[in-house]
Design an enzyme around this catalytic site. Structure first.
Site, PDB file in Angstrom:
ATOM      1  N   HIS A  57       0.661  -1.237   0.038  1.00 13.89           N
ATOM      2  CA  HIS A  57      -0.033   0.118  -0.010  1.00 13.89           C
ATOM      3  C   HIS A  57       0.891   1.385   0.161  1.00 13.89           C
ATOM      4  O   HIS A  57       0.320   2.232  -0.300  1.00 13.89           O
ATOM      5  CB  HIS A  57      -1.097  -0.143   1.228  1.00 13.89           C
ATOM      6  CG  HIS A  57      -0.398  -0.038   2.550  1.00 13.89           C
ATOM      7  ND1 HIS A  57       0.478   0.730   3.144  1.00 13.89           N
ATOM      8  CD2 HIS A  57      -0.636  -1.098   3.222  1.00 13.89           C
ATOM      9  CE1 HIS A  57       0.880   0.366   4.263  1.00 13.89           C
ATOM     10  NE2 HIS A  57       0.196  -0.882   4.543  1.00 13.89           N
ATOM     11  N   HIS A 152      -1.615  -0.415  -4.116  1.00 17.47           N
ATOM     12  CA  HIS A 152      -3.052  -0.515  -3.335  1.00 17.47           C
ATOM     13  C   HIS A 152      -3.419   0.455  -2.803  1.00 17.47           C
ATOM     14  O   HIS A 152      -2.821   1.230  -2.174  1.00 17.47           O
ATOM     15  CB  HIS A 152      -3.204  -1.897  -2.672  1.00 17.47           C
ATOM     16  CG  HIS A 152      -3.206  -3.043  -3.197  1.00 17.47           C
ATOM     17  ND1 HIS A 152      -3.890  -4.290  -2.974  1.00 17.47           N
ATOM     18  CD2 HIS A 152      -2.314  -3.643  -4.283  1.00 17.47           C
ATOM     19  CE1 HIS A 152      -3.592  -5.285  -3.752  1.00 17.47           C
ATOM     20  NE2 HIS A 152      -2.454  -4.680  -4.640  1.00 17.47           N
TER      21      HIS A 152
END
Length: 238
Positions: A57, A152
């Protein structure tokens, strides 16, 4: 039906061993159309992310230090999701984390606040047996533009999943068609029920029948002989 497409990012893979939510993204659909009434939260998880999670992420521990804790946004989130159908890719993962956050606050599970939870990963596995069904794979297969997804992110992934879900379920409205004058400003859309028309029946030729049988054999192989089409009685057209 009001639908919410939801995604989370977390510090790691296990809520039961102390990992926490760091980001929540929600996208609202009404009548299968995007409304723009979305929600997005960054959260202070009160712990650092695992190194592998950071690679996924890219949200640094330092960035999250001054963000609100889950307790500060829980009421807003629950009110937003109340009574809606929640659509999540690999739902058990996100629901597990949401339930753990609620448990830490002495609150009932997330599913008690919503009408139901739909797992789009399970849907994709039924539609595309034996194929890769990650969000990226589905975007490629269904021609959803994910060129901006280098890492992400909960809101971006929820937006992509909303497009993927609409594409996967677009056959639901196959008997209804919107008709409008695309060149007119403020055109009135008329709903035409195609069931009022008598449509011609076009039978498959030998080549098309052979290609259909080849596809069924591939599905048989991928599903271990559980192809649903094989169980549907074939009617004869005179």
């Amino acid at each position: 039906m009001r639908q919410i497409v939801l995604d989370t990012e977390t510090t790691g893979l296990s809520a039961e061993t102390g990992d926490r939510i760091i980001e929540i993204g929600c996208v609202e659909l009404l009548a299968r159309k995007l409304t723009g009434n979305n929600k997005h939260f960054y959260l202070n998880p009160e712990r650092d992310s695992h190194e592998d999670a950071l690679k996924v992420h890219g949200i640094s521990n330092e960035f999250l230090r001054d963000k609100p804790k889950f307790a500060a946004v829980v009421d807003e989130l629950m009110e937003y999701c109340a009574g809606a159908e929640i659509i999540i890719h690999n739902a058990s993962f996100d629901i597990g984390f949401l339930n753990k956050e609620l448990e830490l606050l002495g609150r009932p599970p997330f599913t008690g606040h919503v009408s139901k939870v739909t797992d789009s990963l399970a849907m994709a596995k039924e539609l595309f047996p034996g194929k890769r069904n990650s969000l990226d794979a589905l975007c490629d297969r269904l021609e959803v533009d994910n060129s901006g997804r280098t890492l992400h992110g909960a809101l971006l992934d929820a937006e992509l999943l909303a497009d993927v879900y609409i594409n996967m379920t677009r056959g639901q409205d196959a008997l209804l068609m919107d008709v409008a004058d695309s060149g007119a400003v403020g055109a009135i859309v008329t709903r035409v029920d195609l069931r009022q028309f008598t449509l011609p029946v076009l039978l498959a030729n030998d080549q098309e029948a052979a290609e259909h049988e080849d596809m069924l054999k591939q599905l048989d192989k991928a599903s271990g002989g559980k192809t649903v089409w094989r169980q549907v009685p074939v009617s004869t057209v005179a």
